[in-house]
Design an enzyme around this catalytic site. Structure first.
Site, PDB file in Angstrom:
ATOM      1  N   ASP A 167       0.854  -1.182   0.000  1.00 45.41           N
ATOM      2  CA  ASP A 167       0.000   0.000   0.000  1.00 45.41           C
ATOM      3  C   ASP A 167       0.899   1.245   0.000  1.00 45.41           C
ATOM      4  O   ASP A 167       1.767   1.376  -0.860  1.00 45.41           O
ATOM      5  CB  ASP A 167      -0.945  -0.075   1.208  1.00 45.41           C
ATOM      6  CG  ASP A 167      -1.963   1.041   1.277  1.00 45.41           C
ATOM      7  OD1 ASP A 167      -2.963   0.992   0.547  1.00 45.41           O
ATOM      8  OD2 ASP A 167      -1.755   1.978   2.072  1.00 45.41           O
ATOM      9  N   TYR A 175     -12.394   8.415  -1.190  1.00 43.71           N
ATOM     10  CA  TYR A 175     -11.727   8.594   0.102  1.00 43.71           C
ATOM     11  C   TYR A 175     -10.515   9.518   0.019  1.00 43.71           C
ATOM     12  O   TYR A 175     -10.292  10.334   0.921  1.00 43.71           O
ATOM     13  CB  TYR A 175     -11.358   7.237   0.714  1.00 43.71           C
ATOM     14  CG  TYR A 175     -10.142   6.546   0.159  1.00 43.71           C
ATOM     15  CD1 TYR A 175      -8.957   6.478   0.887  1.00 43.71           C
ATOM     16  CD2 TYR A 175     -10.169   5.926  -1.095  1.00 43.71           C
ATOM     17  CE1 TYR A 175      -7.831   5.832   0.391  1.00 43.71           C
ATOM     18  CE2 TYR A 175      -9.064   5.281  -1.603  1.00 43.71           C
ATOM     19  CZ  TYR A 175      -7.895   5.232  -0.857  1.00 43.71           C
ATOM     20  OH  TYR A 175      -6.791   4.591  -1.359  1.00 43.71           O
ATOM     21  N   TYR A 195      -1.835  11.372   2.424  1.00 41.38           N
ATOM     22  CA  TYR A 195      -2.723  11.610   1.279  1.00 41.38           C
ATOM     23  C   TYR A 195      -2.788  13.090   0.927  1.00 41.38           C
ATOM     24  O   TYR A 195      -2.984  13.445  -0.241  1.00 41.38           O
ATOM     25  CB  TYR A 195      -4.123  11.081   1.599  1.00 41.38           C
ATOM     26  CG  TYR A 195      -4.180   9.590   1.757  1.00 41.38           C
ATOM     27  CD1 TYR A 195      -4.436   8.763   0.667  1.00 41.38           C
ATOM     28  CD2 TYR A 195      -3.966   8.977   2.996  1.00 41.38           C
ATOM     29  CE1 TYR A 195      -4.486   7.382   0.807  1.00 41.38           C
ATOM     30  CE2 TYR A 195      -4.006   7.605   3.138  1.00 41.38           C
ATOM     31  CZ  TYR A 195      -4.265   6.820   2.040  1.00 41.38           C
ATOM     32  OH  TYR A 195      -4.302   5.452   2.176  1.00 41.38           O
ATOM     33  N   HIS A 240      -7.132  -6.544  -0.460  1.00 41.79           N
ATOM     34  CA  HIS A 240      -6.063  -5.554  -0.349  1.00 41.79           C
ATOM     35  C   HIS A 240      -5.000  -5.929   0.685  1.00 41.79           C
ATOM     36  O   HIS A 240      -3.808  -5.731   0.448  1.00 41.79           O
ATOM     37  CB  HIS A 240      -6.677  -4.195   0.011  1.00 41.79           C
ATOM     38  CG  HIS A 240      -5.691  -3.076   0.067  1.00 41.79           C
ATOM     39  ND1 HIS A 240      -4.988  -2.637  -1.039  1.00 41.79           N
ATOM     40  CD2 HIS A 240      -5.271  -2.302   1.107  1.00 41.79           C
ATOM     41  CE1 HIS A 240      -4.199  -1.641  -0.692  1.00 41.79           C
ATOM     42  NE2 HIS A 240      -4.338  -1.414   0.600  1.00 41.79           N
TER      43      HIS A 240
END
Length: 319
Positions: free
Chosen positions: A102, A151, A232, A297
């Site tokens: 990730d 998201y 992010y 995931h």
């Protein structure tokens, strides 16, 4: 975990918590969101028993590692800088193996791009290396495809999602994220994140116990979510900072594994990029792509034995 040593290492102006076990060539495990060193518990146990020194830090903002206040302290250069200084401390004269999942995969690719001298081989899960698109900022692209409830788009507004997560409670948030196993994009509509109410019971899969969830809950109750979401908030800043590396290839031996129910695998154009030559063009020393059937995931926790064997078989050829 039995036999795992924990210590604090000063790196790049912060205190970083590191878990490690074993003796031998170093494997640096780099976790993703919303995870911790603990997400590598199965790999630490297995690879340390096979003659490797497994090293798994909590990245900045996570767990028992410091979480700087400023959003701008979470760029790719800060994170890679932390890891380079960690390696300079624990393995100063050694090229190491790197495993990333990730966000940890993104950081692992950056590490290979910036400091290939530090990496003997890289094994990434879920997120392949993708080239910089000079025509469009990342968040503009995602917003155009998925809309404002996606998201990553929701994460851009400082404090907003954190307030919603606080209202939901850390346990519900962690269970919602860790059990997400559909190929659809993760949407967090305002007032109803994850598309269900706070009181909706969440059934854990066989590979995740209540005790394991509680470990995450305890750590995220302490650290909060702001630091980890700040990663992010730096997607567009990273895009700007990465302009000098536009067109550069990753020149490190690599292997990539993804589950065929992983939401990343279903991002627009991703399958074509991975399988039709684009990925190999950007990473010329990519040895193999493995797609695991029916796996989501959090592949390293869902299928630990298979992942452990794939990691060992790949790295063992370089010993």
């Amino acid at each position: 975990m039995e036999g795992v040593e924990h210590r604090i290492v000063k790196v790049n102006g912060i205190n970083m918590h590191v878990a490690e076990k074993g003796q031998g060539p170093v494997i640096l495990f780099v976790h993703g969101f919303p995870e911790l060193w603990y997400s590598w518990r199965h790999q630490i146990a297995a690879l340390s028993s096979k003659g490797y020194r497994a090293v798994a830090p909590d990245l900045r903002g996570y767990g028992d590692t410091d979480a700087p206040d400023s959003v701008t302290c979470y760029t790719c250069f800060h994170i890679v800088g932390d890891l380079v200084e960690l390696l300079n401390t624990i393995a100063p004269d050694e090229q190491v193996f790197v495993v990333g999942h990730d966000w940890g995969a993104i950081i692992a690719w950056y590490l290979c791009l910036f400091r290939p001298d530090k990496v003997k081989a890289v094994f990434t899960l879920s997120v392949p290396f993708t080239p910089r698109n000079p025509q469009m900022k990342p968040t503009d692209g995602w917003r155009a495809v998925y809309g404002n409830d996606y998201y990553i788009c929701r994460f851009q507004e400082y404090g907003e999602v954190e307030a919603e997560f606080a209202e939901m409670g850390t346990e519900t948030v962690m269970k919602s994220l860790l059990t997400y196993k559909v190929p659809d994009p993760l949407m967090l509509p305002k007032g109803k994140p994850f598309g269900h109410s706070v009181n909706t019971p969440i059934t854990l899969p066989s590979w995740l116990s209540e005790e394991e969830v509680n470990y995450y809950v305890t750590k995220f109750n302490k650290s909060g979510f702001t630091g980890v979401i700040n990663y992010y908030r730096n997607f567009d800043r990273n895009w700007e900072l990465m302009a000098p590396w536009g067109g550069c290839e990753v020149k490190v031996a690599a292997k990539f594994v993804v589950g065929d129910v992983d939401l990343v695998y279903y991002m627009p154009g991703m399958k074509e990029y991975i399988h039709n030559g684009g990925f190999k063009k950007e990473v010329p020393m990519l040895e193999e792509v493995v797609v695991m059937e029916g796996v989501g995931h959090f592949i390293h926790m869902e299928k630990p034995d298979e992942i452990n064997n794939l990691i060992y078989d790949f790295f063992h050829q370089f010993d």
